[in-house]
Each structure stands twice: as structure tokens, then as C-alpha cells.
Write an enzyme that holds these catalytic residues in place. Structure first.
Site, short mmCIF file in Angstrom:
data_model
loop_
_atom_site.label_atom_id
_atom_site.label_comp_id
_atom_site.label_asym_id
_atom_site.label_seq_id
_atom_site.Cartn_x
_atom_site.Cartn_y
_atom_site.Cartn_z
N ARG A 106 16.04 16.95 63.12
CA ARG A 106 16.81 15.72 62.91
C ARG A 106 15.93 14.50 63.11
O ARG A 106 15.23 14.39 64.11
CB ARG A 106 17.99 15.67 63.87
N THR A 110 17.54 8.08 62.26
CA THR A 110 18.74 8.16 61.42
C THR A 110 19.66 9.31 61.82
O THR A 110 20.83 9.33 61.44
CB THR A 110 18.36 8.37 59.94
N ASP A 202 23.02 23.88 75.23
CA ASP A 202 22.06 23.97 74.12
C ASP A 202 21.78 25.45 73.83
O ASP A 202 21.12 26.14 74.61
CB ASP A 202 20.76 23.24 74.49
N ASP A 205 18.03 26.61 73.71
CA ASP A 205 17.41 26.67 75.04
C ASP A 205 17.92 27.87 75.82
O ASP A 205 17.16 28.51 76.56
CB ASP A 205 17.71 25.38 75.82
C1 PRP Z 1 21.39 23.11 67.34
C2 PRP Z 1 22.21 24.22 66.73
C3 PRP Z 1 22.44 23.74 65.34
C4 PRP Z 1 22.57 22.24 65.54
C5 PRP Z 1 24.03 21.87 65.55
O1 PRP Z 1 20.08 23.21 66.95
O2 PRP Z 1 21.56 25.47 66.81
O3 PRP Z 1 21.40 24.03 64.43
O4 PRP Z 1 22.02 21.94 66.83
O5 PRP Z 1 24.19 20.51 65.59
P1 PRP Z 1 24.82 19.70 64.38
O6 PRP Z 1 26.01 20.49 63.91
O7 PRP Z 1 25.21 18.40 65.02
O8 PRP Z 1 23.77 19.55 63.33
P2 PRP Z 1 18.97 22.22 67.52
O9 PRP Z 1 18.84 21.04 66.58
O10 PRP Z 1 19.26 21.90 68.95
O11 PRP Z 1 17.65 23.06 67.38
P3 PRP Z 1 17.25 24.47 68.07
O12 PRP Z 1 17.93 25.54 67.25
O13 PRP Z 1 15.79 24.50 67.91
O14 PRP Z 1 17.68 24.49 69.50
N1 URA Z 2 23.56 22.06 69.56
C1 URA Z 2 23.70 22.90 70.62
O1 URA Z 2 22.84 23.75 70.87
N2 URA Z 2 24.78 22.74 71.41
C2 URA Z 2 25.73 21.84 71.16
O2 URA Z 2 26.71 21.77 71.91
C3 URA Z 2 25.57 20.99 70.05
C4 URA Z 2 24.48 21.13 69.25
#
Ligand code: PRP
Ligand code: URA
Length: 211
Positions: A106, A110, A202, A205
Site C-alpha cells: 500500500r 495514498t 495482524d 505477523d
Molecule cells: C493484510 C491482509 C490483507 C490486507 C487487508 O496484509 O493480509 O492483504 O492487509 O487489508 P485491506 O482489506 O484494507 O486491503 P498486509 O498489507 O498487512 O500485508 P502482509 O500480508 O504482508 O501482512
Molecule cells: N490486515 C490485518 O492483518 N488485520 C486487520 O485487521 C486488517 C488488515
């Protein structure tokens, strides 16, 4: 519960395992195993409409026409990184599935998601696609992943998540009304940081032990 294209898995094993996932004291090892187990259970529902054909086998007693999956055109697509935790659960039920990987990050200003990695089987456009990610929060990542798969010609796309927020569900239904969405639970909403409440924290994590 089924509401249009939204399927919330209504099963005591899923509910029980989801509750253990939510507990902040659950260990990384147990969390990882549970993600995989719930992945199996949701996959069972998400594959309910896979097309069947028939073939002839010889049982010890006689010949019989028996059902068999039509074609072997299925691909699971984890959204990196947390989606990786669901892949082996899908493969346990559909062992011949191909695996495509899509990485999203992300933009810090933005907050728009961007694809940074995408490696798909060559014939991906001909396959049924199951995109997997534990969390559907704002829906930005999943929506962008679906857009990328459509850009590559995929037409038959499902999304499987463990936990969804209503905001994410709405985003998918608005951006991709053709996509069936399967989730283990539908939570109340998001906090000011975009985390699902009550949620499980998360997911990446907790699966990989990076916090
Ligand atoms: C988390 C999760 C999704 C996203 C969801 O990934 O696994 O991909 O956030 O959030 P959204 O619906 O608001 O887009 P993250 O970006 O934390 O990356 P990670 O998988 O590396 O932990
Ligand atoms: N990504 C996560 O891993 N947890 C949340 O609750 C939202 C986004």
C-alpha cells in the site's frame, strides 16, 4: 449464511477455531495450524460447485459410472504475504491445483494498493481462480488483486478469507459484483487504522511471528 455472492461459513468447527485465532495468547505455531485447518473447511464450501463429469471404474464387483471432477483447471492465488498461510489448506483438498502468487503493497501516502509481484501459471486465464487472504478489511488489497487477475483474462474468480469487515464486503460487491466471497466470520467493522474489530490483529505477523 448466504447473501447473494457472500457466503459466511456457518459451522461449529470454523466458529470454534476462529475464536482460538482471535485470542492474543495463541502461539504462532497454533495460529499457523489453525489458519490452515480453517482454510480446509472454507475450501470445502468454496469448491461445492466444481463441475463434475463421469467416468467408468471397475469396482471389485462390477463396472460402474462414477462422478469425477471435470478437468483439472483450478488455481489458488495467495495475496502475499499472509495469504500464504491458506495455501496448504486448499492444496490438501485440491492437490492438483496450480499456485499463482500476487504481492500487494500500500502506498503510504495514498493508501492505494499496488501489485509489486505477480507470477501466474501460463494458462491462468482458463482456470477457476480462488484468491486467498486471511483478512478482508477495507477490501483495497483484494479488490486490486481481483482487478489484476481480470486484466490477465481470468473470468471465474472466487475470494476466500478468514475474517471480513462489512466495509471490505461492500467494496468487493461494488467493484466486482461477479465474485463469490467466502469467509469464516463477518466482524463488526474497522478501527481508525483499518484493523478489523474485534478481529485477530495482524494476520501476517501472527502467521510468520514477525512481531
Ligand atoms: C493484510 C491482509 C490483507 C490486507 C487487508 O496484509 O493480509 O492483504 O492487509 O487489508 P485491506 O482489506 O484494507 O486491503 P498486509 O498489507 O498487512 O500485508 P502482509 O500480508 O504482508 O501482512
Ligand atoms: N490486515 C490485518 O492483518 N488485520 C486487520 O485487521 C486488517 C488488515
Amino acid at each position: 449464511m448466504v447473501n447473494g455472492k457472500l457466503h459466511v461459513i456457518d459451522h461449529p468447527l470454523v466458529a470454534h477455531k476462529m475464536s482460538i485465532l482471535r485470542d492474543k495468547n495463541t502461539s504462532v505455531k497454533d495460529f499457523r495450524e489453525l489458519v490452515s485447518e480453517i482454510g480446509v473447511l472454507i475450501t470445502y464450501e468454496a469448491t461445492r460447485d466444481l463441475p463434475l463429469t463421469t467416468k467408468t471404474v471397475e469396482t471389485p464387483l462390477c463396472k460402474a459410472e462414477v462422478p469425477t471432477l471435470k478437468g483439472k483447471k483450478f488455481a489458488v492465488v495467495p495475496i502475499l504475504r499472509a495469504g500464504l498461510g491458506l495455501v496448504d489448506g486448499v492444496l490438501r483438498l485440491v492437490p492438483s491445483a496450480r499456485v499463482g502468487h500476487i504481492g500487494m503493497y500500500r502506498d503510504e501516502e495514498t493508501l492505494e494498493p499496488h501489485v509489486y509481484f505477480c507470477k501466474m501459471p501460463k494458462d491462468i486465464a482458463e482456470r477457476e481462480i480462488l484468491i486467498v487472504d486471511p483478512m478482508l478489511a477495507t477490501g483495497g488489497s483484494a479488490s486490486a488483486a481481483i482487478t489484476e487477475m481480470k486484466r490477465r483474462g481470468c473470468k471465474n474468480i472466487k475470494l476466500m478469507v478468514l475474517l471480513a469487515a462489512p466495509e471490505g464486503v461492500e467494496r468487493i460487491q461494488t467493484d466486482h459484483p461477479d465474485v463469490e466471497l467466502y469467509c469464516g466470520a463477518l466482524d463488526k467493522g474497522l478501527n481508525e487504522h483499518g484493523y478489523i474489530l474485534p478481529g485477530l490483529g495482524d494476520a501476517g505477523d501472527r502467521i510468520f511471528g514477525t512481531k
